[in-house]
Design a protein around this motif. Structure first.
Motif, mmCIF file in Angstrom:
data_model
loop_
_atom_site.group_PDB
_atom_site.id
_atom_site.type_symbol
_atom_site.label_atom_id
_atom_site.label_comp_id
_atom_site.label_asym_id
_atom_site.label_seq_id
_atom_site.Cartn_x
_atom_site.Cartn_y
_atom_site.Cartn_z
ATOM 1 N N GLY A 94 -17.570 2.063 9.037
ATOM 2 C CA GLY A 94 -17.286 3.088 8.052
ATOM 3 C C GLY A 94 -15.973 3.797 8.280
ATOM 4 N N TRP A 95 -15.110 3.257 9.132
ATOM 5 C CA TRP A 95 -13.817 3.865 9.412
ATOM 6 C C TRP A 95 -12.767 3.475 8.375
ATOM 7 C CZ3 TRP A 95 -13.051 3.091 15.442
ATOM 8 C CH2 TRP A 95 -14.142 3.683 16.096
ATOM 9 N N ALA A 96 -13.053 2.438 7.600
ATOM 10 C CA ALA A 96 -12.127 1.968 6.574
ATOM 11 C C ALA A 96 -12.943 1.597 5.342
ATOM 12 C CB ALA A 96 -11.328 0.758 7.066
ATOM 13 N N PRO A 97 -12.364 1.699 4.157
ATOM 14 C CA PRO A 97 -13.098 1.323 2.944
ATOM 15 C C PRO A 97 -13.459 -0.160 2.960
ATOM 16 C CG PRO A 97 -11.087 2.558 2.422
ATOM 17 C CD PRO A 97 -11.007 2.227 3.864
ATOM 18 N N ALA A 98 -14.607 -0.469 2.399
ATOM 19 C CA ALA A 98 -15.029 -1.867 2.307
ATOM 20 C C ALA A 98 -14.063 -2.638 1.413
ATOM 21 C CB ALA A 98 -16.439 -1.955 1.745
ATOM 22 N N SER A 99 -13.696 -3.839 1.848
ATOM 23 C CA SER A 99 -12.709 -4.628 1.117
ATOM 24 C C SER A 99 -13.127 -6.094 1.087
ATOM 25 C CB SER A 99 -11.330 -4.500 1.770
ATOM 26 O OG SER A 99 -10.399 -5.404 1.203
ATOM 27 N N ASN A 100 -12.803 -6.757 -0.013
ATOM 28 C CA ASN A 100 -13.063 -8.186 -0.149
ATOM 29 C C ASN A 100 -11.811 -9.006 0.138
ATOM 30 O OD1 ASN A 100 -15.066 -10.154 -0.686
ATOM 31 N ND2 ASN A 100 -14.201 -10.535 -2.715
ATOM 32 N N HIS A 101 -10.810 -8.370 0.754
ATOM 33 C CA HIS A 101 -9.602 -9.093 1.151
ATOM 34 C C HIS A 101 -9.975 -10.251 2.074
ATOM 35 C CE1 HIS A 101 -5.302 -9.493 2.252
ATOM 36 N NE2 HIS A 101 -5.793 -9.843 3.440
ATOM 37 N N HIS A 102 -10.737 -9.948 3.110
ATOM 38 C CA HIS A 102 -11.459 -10.966 3.869
ATOM 39 C C HIS A 102 -12.869 -10.955 3.310
ATOM 40 C CE1 HIS A 102 -8.122 -11.277 6.597
ATOM 41 N NE2 HIS A 102 -8.168 -9.986 6.837
ATOM 42 N N PRO A 103 -13.415 -12.130 2.969
ATOM 43 C CA PRO A 103 -14.685 -12.147 2.235
ATOM 44 C C PRO A 103 -15.706 -11.167 2.794
ATOM 45 C CG PRO A 103 -13.870 -14.368 2.501
ATOM 46 C CD PRO A 103 -12.951 -13.490 3.293
ATOM 47 N N TYR A 104 -16.172 -10.279 1.921
ATOM 48 C CA TYR A 104 -17.088 -9.231 2.367
ATOM 49 C C TYR A 104 -18.420 -9.816 2.820
ATOM 50 C CZ TYR A 104 -19.235 -4.636 2.647
ATOM 51 O OH TYR A 104 -19.851 -3.504 3.111
ATOM 52 N N PHE A 105 -18.767 -10.966 2.310
ATOM 53 C CA PHE A 105 -19.997 -11.622 2.749
ATOM 54 C C PHE A 105 -19.924 -11.907 4.246
ATOM 55 C CE2 PHE A 105 -22.760 -15.314 3.439
ATOM 56 C CZ PHE A 105 -23.940 -14.866 2.869
ATOM 57 N N HIS A 106 -18.765 -12.366 4.715
ATOM 58 C CA HIS A 106 -18.617 -12.590 6.157
ATOM 59 C C HIS A 106 -18.634 -11.275 6.910
ATOM 60 C CE1 HIS A 106 -16.237 -13.039 9.917
ATOM 61 N NE2 HIS A 106 -17.100 -14.027 10.071
ATOM 62 N N THR A 107 -18.047 -10.231 6.339
ATOM 63 C CA THR A 107 -18.090 -8.923 6.984
ATOM 64 C C THR A 107 -19.533 -8.467 7.172
ATOM 65 O OG1 THR A 107 -15.954 -8.337 5.994
ATOM 66 C CG2 THR A 107 -17.291 -6.542 6.843
ATOM 67 N N LEU A 108 -20.401 -8.746 6.191
ATOM 68 C CA LEU A 108 -21.814 -8.382 6.331
ATOM 69 C C LEU A 108 -22.502 -9.196 7.419
ATOM 70 C CD1 LEU A 108 -22.938 -7.904 2.617
ATOM 71 C CD2 LEU A 108 -22.352 -6.153 4.308
ATOM 72 N N ILE A 109 -22.137 -10.485 7.536
ATOM 73 C CA ILE A 109 -22.682 -11.296 8.630
ATOM 74 C C ILE A 109 -22.256 -10.716 9.969
ATOM 75 C CG2 ILE A 109 -22.604 -13.563 9.739
ATOM 76 C CD1 ILE A 109 -22.311 -14.808 6.993
ATOM 77 N N SER A 158 -11.942 -17.257 0.469
ATOM 78 C CA SER A 158 -11.501 -16.971 -0.896
ATOM 79 C C SER A 158 -11.195 -18.243 -1.681
ATOM 80 C CB SER A 158 -10.271 -16.063 -0.866
ATOM 81 O OG SER A 158 -9.231 -16.650 -0.088
ATOM 82 N N ASN A 159 -10.809 -19.321 -0.999
ATOM 83 C CA ASN A 159 -10.555 -20.581 -1.697
ATOM 84 C C ASN A 159 -11.793 -21.461 -1.787
ATOM 85 O OD1 ASN A 159 -10.601 -21.119 1.059
ATOM 86 N ND2 ASN A 159 -9.026 -22.687 0.975
ATOM 87 N N GLU A 190 -13.688 -2.899 -2.410
ATOM 88 C CA GLU A 190 -12.404 -3.040 -3.093
ATOM 89 C C GLU A 190 -12.020 -4.509 -3.197
ATOM 90 O OE1 GLU A 190 -9.648 -0.818 -0.785
ATOM 91 O OE2 GLU A 190 -10.471 1.144 -1.351
ATOM 92 N N PRO A 191 -11.536 -4.956 -4.354
ATOM 93 C CA PRO A 191 -11.082 -6.347 -4.480
ATOM 94 C C PRO A 191 -9.740 -6.533 -3.783
ATOM 95 C CG PRO A 191 -10.649 -5.156 -6.505
ATOM 96 C CD PRO A 191 -11.407 -4.203 -5.619
ATOM 97 N N PRO A 192 -9.357 -7.774 -3.487
ATOM 98 C CA PRO A 192 -8.020 -8.009 -2.929
ATOM 99 C C PRO A 192 -6.957 -7.541 -3.914
ATOM 100 C CG PRO A 192 -9.398 -9.973 -2.756
ATOM 101 C CD PRO A 192 -10.124 -9.017 -3.638
ATOM 102 N N ASP A 193 -5.807 -7.130 -3.392
ATOM 103 C CA ASP A 193 -4.758 -6.682 -4.300
ATOM 104 C C ASP A 193 -4.132 -7.862 -5.032
ATOM 105 O OD1 ASP A 193 -3.322 -7.820 -2.267
ATOM 106 O OD2 ASP A 193 -2.261 -6.012 -1.679
ATOM 107 N N THR A 194 -3.362 -7.570 -6.062
ATOM 108 C CA THR A 194 -2.828 -8.603 -6.952
ATOM 109 C C THR A 194 -1.929 -9.591 -6.229
ATOM 110 O OG1 THR A 194 -2.914 -7.052 -8.808
ATOM 111 C CG2 THR A 194 -1.517 -8.985 -9.065
ATOM 112 N N ILE A 195 -1.061 -9.088 -5.367
ATOM 113 C CA ILE A 195 -0.035 -9.948 -4.752
ATOM 114 C C ILE A 195 -0.630 -10.944 -3.771
ATOM 115 C CG2 ILE A 195 0.494 -8.510 -2.746
ATOM 116 C CD1 ILE A 195 3.017 -10.223 -5.117
#
Length: 545
Positions: free
Chosen positions: A123-138, A274-275, A323-328
């Motif tokens: 909880g020190w940083a906002p949840a992000s899907n930049h790295h797949p959040y499913f793996h973060t949950l694992i 992501s791919n 949060e979704p990955p950013d556009t770039i």
């Protein structure tokens, strides 16, 4: 018991000679484009001569190898009976080989990506899907279990790493057991065991806290199931034909289990990288195209995976405030194409340059441009640019990319080659770090290396061994060689008129790297293909069952 089915060379048929032409063209193109700088210094006739020589040489080698391999004394091995304790033995041996790395570098190797994911877990940083959040949950499941059991972040990291080591040992043991059951020759089975258990690459990557190992496991199972499972095959023959009263019922249950396993594995491939969704969809499309009759059950299974993936990516992640990955992040190749045209002699109009300037200062971006590494430009745009302009005017910037490309095709080709060359060329410009950059990084959790059982001198010896092996790898292997061997395996199967469907997921993996790889030569991005070679070679060149 083995049955010999052929023992002499045969003159190739016309079809067999023609089918190798596209593969020879691939090797020719990879060799010439991989030395693009050299090609630019030579004249047209010299380059034409090099192209002809590479094509003819590649074709001759391909034809010779296919003739020799297909004409060898081949044996059709009978399947061996399954013995559960052999699987347990394979798993224990793999685990035993990986444990010295785990104990030496306890609690594991922590890179910057994993640090960010742990910050999200705590909880020190906002949840992000930049790295797949499913793996973060694992990671959260294992990390927090270790933390609650033993009361420290160090224990949380150690528990996650041990679970990953154990799971990968079980995964590799499964494929060793499968090779055993299909009747694989003992020599090849031994080589496969040494590949999975004794090769430092596999042992070290199991202790790296990242998504690459779990994704590789899912990809291997997905490719294997794609080749082994026919979800649309008919149920078991009826009682009167088999003499077994419950054969049909057992066949239906087996089919349901296969359907469930393929669904779970396909969904994991989609969720762990992501791919992954593109790998899955490309493979399913190939399955639909190669079947003479439309595979209804396969299509339904794929549709179920796609539906669950869309639900996860949409409503579920929004409900979790991820949060979704950013556009770039996903625009590696379009940006590199346009910047190469802008900075390396292409022609752009004032209006097109102004569109670049809206995203990032056009007069400064040349200082950050790197044709082999997109991360530098990407971070510059994040910090000093405005990527939201692209998100708000996606259609206009797609037209910009298309217009500039039609006017400057050579610059686009150069950008594509430089950004991806490591994945398909044999000779690349930089030393490849197979695992050398994955050591314990500084982190805010107080997690530090705390080796167990071994001494400091042992650690120095291990470091020298690992770096020496990495040096050896760079001298004899490369990501480009992975691709060249994969293409040869496909060429051989095409020559023998056999299905190459098991290669499709790895072709899709390579395709996604050619479209979006942020680094031109990153081992972990293509690790799934490297780890699959014992399986792929057994299916391509091993004895048929």
């Amino acid at each position: 018991m083995a049955i010999h089915i052929q023992s002499k060379l045969y003159k190739p048929q016309k079809r067999q000679m023609l089918v190798l032409i596209p593969f020879a063209l691939f090797y020719c193109a990879a060799a010439i484009l991989g030395q693009l700088e050299k090609a630019r210094t030579l004249g047209a006739l010299q380059n034409l001569g090099r192209i002809i020589a590479w094509f003819c040489g590649s074709y001759a080698v391909l034809l010779l190898l296919c003739v020799v391999i297909s004409g060898r004394k081949e044996k059709v091995q009978r399947r061996r009976r399954g013995k559960w304790y052999l699987y347990v033995l394979f798993a224990l041996l793999c685990l035993l080989c990986y444990m010295p790395y785990y104990l030496m570098y306890y609690p594991g190797w922590l890179n910057n990506d994993a640090v960010w994911q742990i910050e999200q877990i705590l909880g020190w940083a906002p949840a992000s899907n930049h790295h797949p959040y499913f793996h973060t949950l694992i990671m959260k499941c294992f990390f927090m279990t270790g933390y609650r059991l033993f009361g420290s972040y160090m224990a949380g990291a150690a528990f996650y790493t041990f679970c990953q080591v154990l799971i990968m040992a079980m995964v590799f043991a499964f494929f060793l057991y499968w090779l055993y059951r299909r009747g694989t020759h003992w020599l090849w089975l031994t080589a496969a065991f040494l590949f999975y258990a004794a090769l430092p690459i596999n042992g070290i990557l199991t202790i790296c806290m990242g998504k690459d190992e779990f994704f590789t496991a899912a990809l291997l199972f997905f490719a294997w199931m794609t080749a082994e499972f026919d979800l649309d095959a008919g149920d078991c023959v009826q009682k009167e034909r088999t003499g077994e009263p419950h054969a049909a019922d057992r066949g239906k249950r087996k089919r349901r289990l296969q359907w469930a396993a393929y669904f779970v594995t396909g969904l994991l491939v989609c969720l762990l990288r992501s791919n992954g969704i593109f790998i899955f969809l490309g493979t399913v499309l190939a399955l639909l195209l190669v079947r003479k009759k439309f595979p209804v059950r396969t299509a339904v299974c794929a549709a179920a995976v796609l539906l669950c993936y869309m639900i996860w990516q949409g409503p579920v992640l929004r409900a979790l405030d991820v949060e979704p990955p950013d556009t770039i992040e996903s625009l590696t190749m379009p940006v590199q194409h346009i910047l190469c045209a802008y900075l390396k002699g292409g022609h752009l109009t004032e209006e097109e340059i102004e569109m670049i300037d809206r995203v990032a200062p056009a007069d400064q971006i040349g200082e950050y441009y790197n044709p082999w590494l997109f991360d530098i430009v990407k971070n510059f745009i994040r910090e000093q640019g405005n990527q939201q302009v692209i998100a708000d005017h996606m259609g206009d910037y797609f037209k910009l990319w298309l217009r500039v490309g039609l006017r400057n095709p050579f610059q686009y080709l150069v950008a594509e080659v430089r950004q991806t060359t490591g994945y398909w060329a044999m000779d690349v410009k930089d030393y490849e770090y197979v695992y050398g950059e994955y050591y314990m990084v500084d982190n805010p959790f107080g997690i530090t290396a705390d080796r167990k059982l071994f001494t400091y001198d042992n650690e120095l010896a291990m470091h020298d061994f690992l770096m020496g092996f990495q040096d050896l790898y760079n001298k004899v292997w490369s990501l480009g060689l992975n691709t060249w061997l994969m293409v040869f395996g496909i060429a051989y199967l095409a020559y023998c008129r056999r299905s190459a469907i098991i290669y499709v997921p790895f072709l899709m993996l390579l395709t996604t790297l050619l479209l979006a790889a942020p680094v031109y030569n990153e081992f972990r991005y293509a690790y799934g293909l490297f780890a699959a070679f014992p399986i792929l070679f057994a299916c391509s060149f091993g004895s048929r069952t």
